[in-house]
Design a protein around this motif. Sequence first.
Motif, PDB file in Angstrom:
ATOM      1  N   ASN A 157      -9.350  35.004  19.317  1.00 17.60           N
ATOM      2  CA  ASN A 157      -9.649  33.957  20.297  1.00 17.60           C
ATOM      3  C   ASN A 157      -9.007  34.280  21.641  1.00 17.60           C
ATOM      4  O   ASN A 157      -8.343  33.442  22.264  1.00 17.60           O
ATOM      5  N   LEU A 158      -9.212  35.526  22.069  1.00 20.30           N
ATOM      6  CA  LEU A 158      -8.569  36.020  23.281  1.00 20.30           C
ATOM      7  C   LEU A 158      -9.526  36.947  24.021  1.00 20.30           C
ATOM      8  O   LEU A 158     -10.107  37.858  23.427  1.00 20.30           O
ATOM      9  N   GLU A 159      -9.670  36.716  25.317  1.00 23.04           N
ATOM     10  CA  GLU A 159     -10.518  37.596  26.125  1.00 23.04           C
ATOM     11  C   GLU A 159      -9.770  38.903  26.395  1.00 23.04           C
ATOM     12  O   GLU A 159      -8.615  38.902  26.818  1.00 23.04           O
ATOM     13  N   VAL A 160     -10.439  40.018  26.127  1.00 20.53           N
ATOM     14  CA  VAL A 160      -9.789  41.331  26.273  1.00 20.53           C
ATOM     15  C   VAL A 160     -10.737  42.315  26.950  1.00 20.53           C
ATOM     16  O   VAL A 160     -11.946  42.100  27.036  1.00 20.53           O
ATOM     17  N   ILE A 209      -6.533  45.534  26.176  1.00 21.51           N
ATOM     18  CA  ILE A 209      -5.828  44.922  27.299  1.00 21.51           C
ATOM     19  C   ILE A 209      -6.186  43.446  27.348  1.00 21.51           C
ATOM     20  O   ILE A 209      -7.334  43.080  27.629  1.00 21.51           O
ATOM     21  N   PRO A 210      -5.223  42.547  27.046  1.00 18.55           N
ATOM     22  CA  PRO A 210      -5.503  41.117  27.151  1.00 18.55           C
ATOM     23  C   PRO A 210      -5.777  40.739  28.617  1.00 18.55           C
ATOM     24  O   PRO A 210      -5.137  41.250  29.525  1.00 18.55           O
ATOM     25  N   LEU A 211      -6.718  39.840  28.817  1.00 15.92           N
ATOM     26  CA  LEU A 211      -7.062  39.398  30.177  1.00 15.92           C
ATOM     27  C   LEU A 211      -6.583  37.979  30.420  1.00 15.92           C
ATOM     28  O   LEU A 211      -6.412  37.199  29.496  1.00 15.92           O
ATOM     29  N   HIS A 240       0.683  44.485  13.390  1.00 18.70           N
ATOM     30  CA  HIS A 240       0.203  43.552  14.412  1.00 18.70           C
ATOM     31  C   HIS A 240      -0.275  44.282  15.669  1.00 18.70           C
ATOM     32  O   HIS A 240      -1.179  43.800  16.357  1.00 18.70           O
ATOM     33  N   ASP A 241       0.342  45.395  15.979  1.00 19.61           N
ATOM     34  CA  ASP A 241       0.039  46.099  17.226  1.00 19.61           C
ATOM     35  C   ASP A 241      -1.282  46.848  17.100  1.00 19.61           C
ATOM     36  O   ASP A 241      -1.369  47.906  16.463  1.00 19.61           O
ATOM     37  N   ILE A 242      -2.324  46.305  17.721  1.00 20.78           N
ATOM     38  CA  ILE A 242      -3.661  46.888  17.609  1.00 20.78           C
ATOM     39  C   ILE A 242      -3.707  48.277  18.228  1.00 20.78           C
ATOM     40  O   ILE A 242      -4.372  49.187  17.709  1.00 20.78           O
ATOM     41  N   ASN A 243      -2.991  48.468  19.321  1.00 23.05           N
ATOM     42  CA  ASN A 243      -3.034  49.759  20.007  1.00 23.05           C
ATOM     43  C   ASN A 243      -2.387  50.866  19.171  1.00 23.05           C
ATOM     44  O   ASN A 243      -2.871  51.996  19.132  1.00 23.05           O
ATOM     45  N   VAL A 298     -14.482  49.480  15.234  1.00 22.70           N
ATOM     46  CA  VAL A 298     -13.942  48.151  14.900  1.00 22.70           C
ATOM     47  C   VAL A 298     -13.380  47.442  16.124  1.00 22.70           C
ATOM     48  O   VAL A 298     -13.575  46.237  16.311  1.00 22.70           O
ATOM     49  N   ILE A 299     -12.661  48.209  16.974  1.00 19.99           N
ATOM     50  CA  ILE A 299     -11.962  47.583  18.100  1.00 19.99           C
ATOM     51  C   ILE A 299     -12.889  47.553  19.309  1.00 19.99           C
ATOM     52  O   ILE A 299     -12.992  48.509  20.081  1.00 19.99           O
ATOM     53  N   ASN A 300     -13.587  46.445  19.438  1.00 19.16           N
ATOM     54  CA  ASN A 300     -14.443  46.201  20.602  1.00 19.16           C
ATOM     55  C   ASN A 300     -14.237  44.757  21.050  1.00 19.16           C
ATOM     56  O   ASN A 300     -13.620  43.950  20.342  1.00 19.16           O
ATOM     57  N   GLU A 301     -14.734  44.436  22.244  1.00 21.64           N
ATOM     58  CA  GLU A 301     -14.473  43.100  22.801  1.00 21.64           C
ATOM     59  C   GLU A 301     -14.948  41.967  21.902  1.00 21.64           C
ATOM     60  O   GLU A 301     -14.184  41.039  21.641  1.00 21.64           O
ATOM     61  N   PRO A 302     -16.192  42.004  21.379  1.00 21.95           N
ATOM     62  CA  PRO A 302     -16.634  40.876  20.548  1.00 21.95           C
ATOM     63  C   PRO A 302     -15.772  40.676  19.300  1.00 21.95           C
ATOM     64  O   PRO A 302     -15.438  39.540  18.959  1.00 21.95           O
ATOM     65  N   ASN A 303     -15.407  41.767  18.615  1.00 20.65           N
ATOM     66  CA  ASN A 303     -14.611  41.626  17.392  1.00 20.65           C
ATOM     67  C   ASN A 303     -13.221  41.075  17.682  1.00 20.65           C
ATOM     68  O   ASN A 303     -12.735  40.162  16.991  1.00 20.65           O
ATOM     69  N   ILE A 304     -12.556  41.615  18.700  1.00 18.23           N
ATOM     70  CA  ILE A 304     -11.190  41.177  19.004  1.00 18.23           C
ATOM     71  C   ILE A 304     -11.192  39.752  19.538  1.00 18.23           C
ATOM     72  O   ILE A 304     -10.329  38.930  19.182  1.00 18.23           O
TER      73      ILE A 304
END
Length: 257
Positions: free
Chosen positions: A238-241, A255-257, A198-201, A227-233
Amino acid sequence: MYAVEVKNLSFGYGKENILDNISFRIKQGEFISIIGPNGSGKSTLLKLLNNIYKPKSGTILVQGRNIKDYNGKELARSIALVSQNTVIDYGFTVEDIVLMGRYPYIGRFEKEKEEDYQIVDEALKLTNTYNLKKRRINEISGGECQRVIIAKALAQNPDIILLDEPTSHLDINHQMEILKLLEELNKKQGTTIVLVIHDINLAARYSDRILLLNEGRILAVGEPSIVINEPNIERAYNLEVAIERNPITNSICVIPL
C-alpha cells in the motif's frame, strides 16, 4: 528432484487462515527470498517448512518425501532453521553453541566424536567466527552472534537453510556480512537458501527468485525483475514506489515515493 515442494498449503487458527492454499517449488541449490508486509505469513511459512507447525491442509515435500514422514533428527539432517532474534542468556561458549548443531548425528548416550569437532571448526571458519571459539556467546556483538547461529546451522550439514530475518536489528555493515556469507554458502557449497527478509532491495540483489506474500497468499513468485514491479509492491505494501536498476550492482531497486 526439488529441495522443497509446497502443494495447496493452508494454515491458521479456527476459521481464519494465516496462509491460504499456497503452492510453490524450490530448486536444489536455489537462493530464494520470501518478502511481504507484516502479517503476510512469512515466518509462519518457515515454521511449516521446518515442521514446527502442522498445516491445516496441503502437502510439504522435502527432497521428494512428505515432511510428515521424517522424524526430528532426520529432518534436522536435511533442514536447518535460523530463527528470528535468537537470544541465548546462558554463558555457553561459541564452540558449545555450534556443537549443538551436531545433535542429529549423536545418539542419546553418545559423546561428541573428533569428527564432530572438526565439522564445528569448519563451520566456524566458514562464518569467520573461529577466532571467537572460546568466547562466551553473551559477550560478543549482535553481528557476531548471528554468524555463530548460522555456524550452528551449518554444523547440521543440511542441504537447506531456512532463515527468518537474520539481518533484523543489525547495522548495514553486519547486514552485508550476513548476506555475503549466505551468497557464498549458496554458490560455493550448493546450499539451498530460503530467506525471509524485510529489505526488498537486498532480496533483489542476492536472490535467484523472490516469493511475494500478501494476506496469506502468493501475490507473485519468480525472478526479482519479474516480481518486483510497481503494481505488485504498491498492492502488497500500500505504498507508491518507483522501480529502478542500481547502476552499480545492476539489481532491482525500490524507491518509495
